[in-house]
Design an enzyme around this catalytic site. Sequence first.
Site, short mmCIF file in Angstrom:
data_model
loop_
_atom_site.label_atom_id
_atom_site.label_comp_id
_atom_site.label_asym_id
_atom_site.label_seq_id
_atom_site.Cartn_x
_atom_site.Cartn_y
_atom_site.Cartn_z
N HIS A 228 67.61 17.74 -35.95
CA HIS A 228 67.29 18.26 -34.64
C HIS A 228 66.25 17.43 -34.10
CE1 HIS A 228 68.32 20.14 -31.16
NE2 HIS A 228 66.97 20.27 -30.85
N TYR A 232 65.47 14.11 -30.67
CA TYR A 232 64.29 13.81 -29.69
C TYR A 232 63.68 12.41 -30.22
CZ TYR A 232 65.01 18.83 -28.36
OH TYR A 232 65.38 19.85 -28.21
N HIS A 379 78.78 18.64 -25.45
CA HIS A 379 77.18 18.77 -25.23
C HIS A 379 76.45 17.20 -25.71
CE1 HIS A 379 73.03 19.91 -25.83
NE2 HIS A 379 73.16 19.69 -27.41
N PHE A 380 76.88 16.87 -26.87
CA PHE A 380 75.95 15.49 -27.25
C PHE A 380 76.71 14.52 -26.57
CE2 PHE A 380 78.41 15.99 -31.56
CZ PHE A 380 78.96 14.72 -31.56
N HIS A 381 77.73 14.57 -26.14
CA HIS A 381 78.13 13.48 -25.24
C HIS A 381 77.48 13.34 -23.82
CE1 HIS A 381 81.14 12.57 -28.30
NE2 HIS A 381 81.16 11.44 -27.83
N ARG A 444 86.05 21.13 -33.28
CA ARG A 444 85.51 19.81 -33.37
C ARG A 444 86.09 19.06 -34.73
NH1 ARG A 444 79.06 19.81 -34.60
NH2 ARG A 444 79.34 17.48 -34.54
N ARG A 445 85.68 17.70 -34.89
CA ARG A 445 85.96 17.04 -35.99
C ARG A 445 87.34 17.33 -36.49
NH1 ARG A 445 80.05 17.74 -38.94
NH2 ARG A 445 79.58 15.80 -38.14
FE1 HAS Z 1 71.65 19.65 -28.76
C1 HAS Z 1 73.75 20.38 -31.12
C2 HAS Z 1 70.47 22.76 -28.86
C3 HAS Z 1 69.19 18.73 -26.56
C4 HAS Z 1 72.12 16.42 -29.16
N1 HAS Z 1 72.64 18.36 -30.12
C5 HAS Z 1 73.67 19.07 -31.10
C6 HAS Z 1 74.38 17.87 -31.43
C7 HAS Z 1 73.76 16.81 -30.95
C8 HAS Z 1 72.77 17.08 -30.15
C9 HAS Z 1 74.10 15.48 -31.20
O1 HAS Z 1 70.68 25.31 -30.39
C10 HAS Z 1 75.50 18.25 -32.58
C11 HAS Z 1 75.02 17.89 -33.83
C12 HAS Z 1 75.95 18.13 -34.96
O2 HAS Z 1 76.79 17.24 -35.09
O3 HAS Z 1 76.36 19.40 -35.37
N2 HAS Z 1 70.06 20.82 -27.85
C13 HAS Z 1 69.79 22.04 -27.89
C14 HAS Z 1 68.67 22.31 -27.05
C15 HAS Z 1 68.36 20.97 -26.20
C16 HAS Z 1 69.32 20.19 -27.01
C17 HAS Z 1 68.15 23.75 -26.69
N3 HAS Z 1 70.86 17.90 -28.23
C18 HAS Z 1 69.66 17.75 -27.09
C19 HAS Z 1 69.56 16.34 -26.95
C20 HAS Z 1 70.18 15.51 -27.61
C21 HAS Z 1 71.02 16.64 -28.25
C22 HAS Z 1 68.52 15.74 -25.85
C23 HAS Z 1 70.48 13.96 -27.93
C24 HAS Z 1 69.61 13.26 -27.17
N4 HAS Z 1 72.09 21.30 -29.72
C25 HAS Z 1 71.52 22.49 -29.66
C26 HAS Z 1 71.91 23.36 -30.62
C27 HAS Z 1 73.11 22.54 -31.09
C28 HAS Z 1 72.98 21.27 -30.67
C29 HAS Z 1 71.82 24.90 -30.77
C30 HAS Z 1 73.71 23.42 -32.31
C31 HAS Z 1 74.99 23.67 -31.89
C32 HAS Z 1 76.24 24.25 -33.01
O4 HAS Z 1 76.17 25.43 -33.07
O5 HAS Z 1 76.45 23.26 -33.90
C33 HAS Z 1 67.13 21.03 -25.29
O6 HAS Z 1 66.39 20.18 -25.63
C34 HAS Z 1 67.72 20.84 -23.91
C35 HAS Z 1 66.42 20.81 -22.83
C36 HAS Z 1 66.82 19.98 -21.62
C37 HAS Z 1 66.94 20.51 -20.36
C38 HAS Z 1 67.35 19.39 -19.33
C39 HAS Z 1 66.20 19.05 -18.48
C40 HAS Z 1 66.66 17.86 -17.39
C41 HAS Z 1 66.22 16.64 -17.02
C42 HAS Z 1 66.68 15.89 -16.03
C43 HAS Z 1 66.16 15.86 -14.71
C44 HAS Z 1 67.15 15.32 -13.73
C45 HAS Z 1 66.50 14.62 -12.54
C46 HAS Z 1 67.67 14.25 -11.70
C47 HAS Z 1 65.18 14.64 -12.10
C48 HAS Z 1 66.24 21.54 -20.01
C49 HAS Z 1 64.73 16.40 -17.73
C50 HAS Z 1 67.83 15.12 -10.46
C51 HAS Z 1 68.90 14.51 -9.54
C52 HAS Z 1 69.34 15.27 -8.78
C53 HAS Z 1 70.47 14.60 -7.82
C54 HAS Z 1 69.90 16.76 -9.12
#
Ligand code: HAS
Length: 554
Positions: A228, A232, A379-381, A444-445
């Site tokens: 995890h 980041y 999610h991860f794509h 998946r997979r």
């Molecule tokens: Fe995740 C599974 C929870 C973030 C990647 N994640 C994965 C896997 C990958 C991955 C590769 O809790 C699969 C692993 C595998 O092969 O089994 N993930 C989270 C949570 C976050 C999160 C809570 N993940 C990421 C990021 C990744 C990533 C970043 C890659 C870079 N994830 C999980 C969990 C699993 C998981 C479980 C396990 C699932 C399972 O059961 O297997 C948080 O960090 C996300 C917080 C993000 C936000 C969004 C903030 C938005 C921003 C953009 C602002 C936009 C603007 C533009 C300003 C709260 C900063 C605005 C313009 C407009 C026009 C509107």
Amino acid sequence: MKMQQKVIKNVDTKDAKLVMAHIYVAFFALLLGGLAGLLQVLVRSGEFTIPGGIKIGYYQVLTVHGILLGLILTTFFILGFQIAAVSRTAGPLTNLQRKLGWIGFWTMTIGTAMAAVMVLLNKATVLYTFYAPLKAHWIFYLGLTLVVVGSWLLCGTQIMKYYQWKKENPGQTTPLLTFMAFVNSILWITCSLGVAVEVLFQLLPWSLGLIARIDVLLTRTLFWYFGHALVYFWLLPAYMAWYVIVPKIIGAKIFSDSLARLSFILFLLFSFPVGLHHQLTEPGIDGFWKFIQVTLTFFVIIPSLMTAFSLFATFELRGRELGSKGILGWFKKLPWGDSRFLLPFIGMVAFIPGGAGGIVNASYQMNQLVHNTIWVTGHFHLTVATAVVLTFFGVAFWLIPHLTGRVLTPALNKLGIYVGVLWAIGMGIMSLSMHLAGLLGAPRRSDYSEYGGATQAMDWIPYSIAQAVGGTILFVAIIIITYMVVQLAFFAPKGHEEFPVAEVAPGAQKTPAILENFKLWGVIVVALIIFAYTIPIIEIVTNSPLGSTGFTPW
Ligand code: HAS
């Protein structure tokens, strides 16, 4: 008297060669990994089989795809970009630092080649997470070890530069990009210790036949301690671009240097004690510790929300400077025709549903519904394969010509826009259908299967076909970007392309020194890791049944 801070505008030419070496490997990995991705979505749609003469199976292709894109493209691009960022903002590397960087690069490249050969020989079809009890050839594990060791040397280079700068500029706040590269290097070393222990003390001796059985749950727990934080390690370089580079491209200032640093520190604190949220459905880990780590996962969401706030503020302030009115007037004032901006921006937009999906995953009960379904792949794509990768593409558009002494021509910029638009369409279709199919229970997979004609499985097929359509569009984008990279590296007109680094808004308060107090942060990081992992690991080791011998079902 305080020493005057030297303003450095370019990456040193010798450092540029080191960075470009990383970029070449990264984009080669993108092309091959993208091709594997294309084959995969086509096969999974049930409409296509890999031609008979080619002896390569679905899971082998999936392993190639995951390793090349998830591990090799990211690691090489990130380390190259961070070296460039450090050289640009803290000054050229010393000869020793550069030598260490080259040794790191070659160690990683040799390790990659070793692991790749084993996968291509079908001796390591273990997917990118190389879960036990699937057992790969020992050369595969040794190759991965070399990739990690090499990456440590490159992180060491950045850490040395950070401390050198601090020594030469006593009492001053370090350049923001150098600080960020430093934090990400520390994060990477700390998390990869977990996978190093897993490989060196479990997987490698087991594959060499030195130990007969392996504790599967322990290996998975060590993997996710690493895994995890790994996400980041991928995300923070994109945040470096969002906080420091995008504002310069749109003509704005950094909204808050302190807020940016604080968000990086929060990632450092909360990236590690959360790995169990990948193992919520696994037996053998007490529900109490899963609950604790789920709670801590919600803390690691905070720095992303801070980042979103900061980005909106940057865009709005710039919009107002240019005369925009109303809540969303700034939107019209952004430079939509500039691919260096557009691609990271599409990445930001994708990160909103991507992050929301992460919050669903992390919610203990909802995880029961989505775990091991193709929802997680969706999610991860959105997160790594769009938010992060599109930002890296946007960075490459100016970084490569900056390093090779060429320019991003209007024609190449236009191609860059096409890449962004195709990516948004292709990934939109692919990722949405993955999420929807996941909610309908599609695993998946898994290779194409009709599961004996089960009605539920029939419902998944249209989504798999949609994934193939999206994946094909993405591959077209990969062909275009490969062409662009070759042009920018070797053929674009000679000239100077700027390495954009925004300044902090005038009148901003001085950044509090505590944000650079890494003794304090280090103690808190270690305390959180010990708190979150000691009892679960003791319980896993003491309660484990007899370990598993290896399986090679391919
Ligand atoms: Fe995740 C599974 C929870 C973030 C990647 N994640 C994965 C896997 C990958 C991955 C590769 O809790 C699969 C692993 C595998 O092969 O089994 N993930 C989270 C949570 C976050 C999160 C809570 N993940 C990421 C990021 C990744 C990533 C970043 C890659 C870079 N994830 C999980 C969990 C699993 C998981 C479980 C396990 C699932 C399972 O059961 O297997 C948080 O960090 C996300 C917080 C993000 C936000 C969004 C903030 C938005 C921003 C953009 C602002 C936009 C603007 C533009 C300003 C709260 C900063 C605005 C313009 C407009 C026009 C509107």
